[in-house]
Design an enzyme around this catalytic site. Structure first.
Site, PDB file in Angstrom:
ATOM      1  N   SER A 106      -0.302   0.304   5.854  1.00 34.30           N
ATOM      2  CA  SER A 106       0.479   0.266   4.754  1.00 34.30           C
ATOM      3  C   SER A 106      -0.027   0.395   3.521  1.00 34.30           C
ATOM      4  CB  SER A 106       0.972  -1.220   4.734  1.00 34.30           C
ATOM      5  OG  SER A 106      -0.074  -2.155   4.617  1.00 34.30           O
ATOM      6  N   HIS A 118       4.815   3.434   9.336  1.00 34.75           N
ATOM      7  CA  HIS A 118       4.648   2.269   8.636  1.00 34.75           C
ATOM      8  C   HIS A 118       5.767   1.336   8.949  1.00 34.75           C
ATOM      9  CE1 HIS A 118       4.719  -0.092   4.665  1.00 34.75           C
ATOM     10  NE2 HIS A 118       4.049  -0.889   5.606  1.00 34.75           N
ATOM     11  N   GLU A 132       8.808   3.731   7.629  1.00 39.19           N
ATOM     12  CA  GLU A 132       8.388   4.851   6.657  1.00 39.19           C
ATOM     13  C   GLU A 132       7.514   5.803   7.494  1.00 39.19           C
ATOM     14  OE1 GLU A 132       7.816   3.494   2.095  1.00 39.19           O
ATOM     15  OE2 GLU A 132       6.300   2.669   3.347  1.00 39.19           O
ATOM     16  N   ASN A 153       6.155   0.008  -0.983  1.00 36.03           N
ATOM     17  CA  ASN A 153       5.362  -0.993  -1.700  1.00 36.03           C
ATOM     18  C   ASN A 153       4.984  -0.340  -2.837  1.00 36.03           C
ATOM     19  OD1 ASN A 153       5.074  -2.602   0.439  1.00 36.03           O
ATOM     20  ND2 ASN A 153       3.375  -1.613   1.285  1.00 36.03           N
TER      21      ASN A 153
END
Ligand code: 3HC
Length: 707
Positions: free
Chosen positions: A429, A450, A462, A500
């Protein structure tokens, strides 16, 4: 070309719907007209004693009303008329005067189910593709072709509201248990059984249906007093789930209630009126946009000119912790692939396999799979402390400790064990894929996948190509993610990727608000009222404070002051408050259940809740921080399109769907207003709020993300 064809066999009119040139059957104005004239003829034809209705599509019965048609409507009166016309058509089917049997295989949704409900008898295939339900609420509307009237009468108010208010789609076995379909049969004999039922009905036989729900059903569904209790609890549950942001569920409840308490005729009328009002709301428009965007994405291979994906039948997974075992269980449950789990110690492998199996056990418990399927799927899981069995894997996903060196070692080891065309995916990540690929002999076969935690439940993936990743690797990762039931979004290999990255300033700002005296639950409540499923502080607890800290460290290193890690987080992590998984974070958790704010956190952070800023101020600060970063990342090409950015935020962390996603929301606010808000906030709180170039330019040129 006619969509509806029929011929008479032994007194049974076999009617087949097959809308030419479309992958699924939908009920458009043209199809309605065909139904009308066909059923007029069937009524008149004395040789027809009963009707059997089928779909000519391989795996679809009827997907519902044509959504394109109602998004073109401009006012509530037109939409109300559309609904009333649909009701009339379906009423004319119900009043044909001859029995009709629907033979259902494939999706039978919305208007498709409403049509089937007007039939005398329903036979469905037990195939997994046979999905039955009324998903209209998901589109911000309600079942407007009589569904709010017929379903409660068939299965009782409670069971019907459960489906209608949540827009549920059920497998056919569940629909059979609920009494929506009368017979469940293997696909191979669907046609014969349907025709047989039509012949029996033509001969005078009538199905007997028990009142659903037994004595309790009688007490609650079978009389007005009991139903008042049902409506009361349904309204309470709607308020709790929607926070007043979605007008469709209360409207659907009203349509059902009107019909049950004041008769079908009044019910139809109210249903059409409310459908009309809902169909032209901004909320419905946003939800329909999300439906079409999600559909469009299903066809996207992840990159222009990408070749077809490799067929993945065998999956290797390295690292049997929470993520590795989650990916293993999900891959077996969703895609039925052979999974080989590898970790350094056999004890850990065993624990990982047990956790993967838990996912299958859960599906069995919820009757999503049969005992037979469960046994077959469990047998697909195996593990080892060496790389045996990896030689035949087409794809390997690593989910080991977040450390570049450790991951590079794994690439090295895996490449030695796999075939030359196999793909290596990292579930990192925070670490750039291009750096991980530096250790690879075949960097073109290295990619990021991800997943979000918990893997079995979170719908986003992702997919991150590195600098040298080839196109087939991209299309394979995207296609495999989709087989796992995920919405797969390709994002740029840049720190924090998309999700994120845009969450970081939002979470950081929440910590700033805490320091200024806002309360933990106060911040969370304001943001759930805005439409998030959970507030930012609860989200921190869910993600894990240690994980969030690590991610924010990476983003700070990459982007500097603007993304300075949230104040106070480090102390909490040091004190072992990692969030839900540790049983304590900002909230307390007992046996996995959230138990209210842990007030000692305030002292641990050295802050005193004093009411803090006003609710409106909290929203502006949190939302502007996120939208500003989203606009900036969009400008850097972190996602390929606003569509991708919005879907990733909706599926990744529940950005309120009725707002359409962060970029759509930025468009709605307008760049000029956003820039003005950000400048005001920058004046008070510093450079972290400085509006990004993308928004400034949009404000100057009066442009938007969506043309
Ligand atoms: N209206 C218009 N187009 C539809 C449609 C609908 N109801 N359902 C599917 N489509 C289109 C898709 O947009 C896509 O079009 P494209 O090929 O041009 O991109 C094509 O059909 C194939 O769809 P999918 O890629 O989604 O195919 P899948 O096989 O993956 O899924 C499905 C099939 C499960 C039927 C899924 O398409 C679906 O869930 N459709 C929507 C179902 C729905 O919401 N129905 C309710 C409609 S509203 C209604 O009925 C109102 C009534 O109460 C009055």
């Amino acid at each position: 070309m006619a969509a509806l064809k029929w011929q008479v066999e032994d007194g049974i009119a076999v009617v087949t719907l097959d809308v030419a040139g479309k992958p699924v059957n939908t009920i458009s104005a043209a199809v309605k007209a065909e139904f009308r004239s066909a059923f007029e003829e069937l009524a008149k034809d004395a040789s027809v004693k009963a009707v059997a209705l089928f779909s000519g599509k391989a795996d679809n019965f009827i997907a519902g009303a044509d959504i394109e048609e109602f998004v073109a409507l401009t006012n509530a009166a037109e939409a109300e008329r559309l609904s009333a016309e649909g009701q009339e058509l379906i009423n004319s089917v119900a009043q044909l005067g001859k029995p009709i049997v629907a033979g259902i295989h494939g999706a039978c949704l919305g208007g498709g189910l409403e049509l089937a409900l007007a039939c005398t008898y329903r036979v469905a295939s037990d195939h997994p593709k046979t999905q039955i339900g009324l998903p209209e609420i998901q589109l911000g509307i309600l079942p407007g072709a009589g569904g709010c009237q017929r379903l409660p009468r068939l299965i009782g108010a409670r069971a019907a509201l459960d489906i209608i208010l949540a827009g549920k789609v059920e497998r056919s076995a569940k629909a059979f248990r609920l009494g929506i379909v009368d017979e469940l049969v293997p696909q191979a004999i669907l046609r014969d059984i349907t025709l047989e039922a039509a012949r029996r009905l033509a001969g005078g036989w009538r199905p007997r249906r028990k009142r659903p729900g037994g004595f309790k059903g009688f007490l609650l569904d079978g009389n007005p007093l009991g139903r008042r209790i049902v409506y009361h609890f349904a309204a309470k549950s709607i308020a709790a789930k929607t926070g007043g942001n979605y007008p469709a569920p209360p409207a659907a409840l009203e349509a059902v209630r009107t019909g049950l308490e004041r008769g079908m005729k009044q019910g139809f009328k109210r249903e059409a009126q409310l459908f009309g009002q809902l169909a032209v709301t901004d909320v419905s428009r946003k939800l329909v946009q999300i439906f079409f965007a999600t559909t469009e994405l299903k066809k996207d291979r992840g990159a222009p000119n990408a070749p077809p994906p490799l067929a993945v039948q065998r999956l290797g997974i390295v690292g049997s912790g929470f993520m590795g075992s989650g990916i293993a269980g999900t891959a077996v449950a969703q895609a039925g692939v052979d999974v080989r789990l590898r970790d350094t110690e056999l004890g850990r492998v065993g624990a990982g396999l047990r956790a993967a199996r838990d996912i299958l056990d859960d599906r069995l418990k919820r009757r999503r799979i049969t005992k037979y399927e469960h046994t077959r799927l469990v047998a697909l899981l195996s593990g080892s402390d060496v790389y045996s069995g990896f030689g035949r894997a087409e794809l390997v996903i690593e989910a080991v400790f977040e450390d570049l060196q450790v991951k590079q070692n794994v690439v090295h080891e895996v490449e030695a064990a796999i075939g030359p065309t196999a793909i290596f995916a990292s579930n990192t990540s925070t670490i750039p894929i291009t750096r991980i690929a530096e250790a690879a002999k075949r960097p073109e076969r290295v990619i990021g996948m991800h997943f979000f935690s918990p893997v079995a439940r979170m719908p986003l993936l992702e997919v991150i190509p590195g600098a040298k990743t080839d196109l087939e690797t991209i299309s394979t990762a995207v296609a495999f993610g989709r087989r796992l039931g995920k919405t797969a979004i390709v994002v740029k290999d840049s720190p924090g990727f998309w999700v994120n990255r845009i969450l970081a300033p939002y979470m950081n700002e929440a910590a700033h608000l805490l320091r200024e005296g806002a309360s933990i639950d106060g911040i969370d409540e304001v943001m759930t009222a805005f439409g998030f499923p959970v507030g930012p502080i609860t989200l921190l607890d869910e993600v894990g404070l240690d994980v969030a800290q690590k991610a924010s460290g990476v983003l700070f290193a990459a982007f500097g002051e603007r993304l300075t890690p949230a104040p106070g987080l480090a102390e909490l992590v040091k004190a072992g408050r990692m969030g839900r998984k540790a049983g304590k974070g900002f909230y307390r958790y007992v046996d996995g259940k959230k138990k209210g704010v842990d007030h000692s956190v305030y002292a641990a952070m050295g802050v005193h809740p004093n009411g803090g800023p006003r609710a409106a101020e909290i929203v502006v600060r949190l939302v502007s921080a996120m939208l500003n970063e989203a606009a900036r990342a969009m400008g850097e090409g972190v996602v390929r399109s606003p569509r991708d950015g919005d879907l990733a935020a909706i599926y990744g962390f529940g950005f309120p769907p009725f707002r359409g996603g962060p970029l759509r929301h930025a468009d709605d606010l307008g760049a000029a207003r956003l820039v003005a808000d950000l400048e005001r906030l920058a004046g008070r709180f510093g450079a972290r709020f400085a509006p990004c170039e993308v928004l400034r330019e949009q404000a100057n040129r009066r442009t938007k993300f969506y043309a």
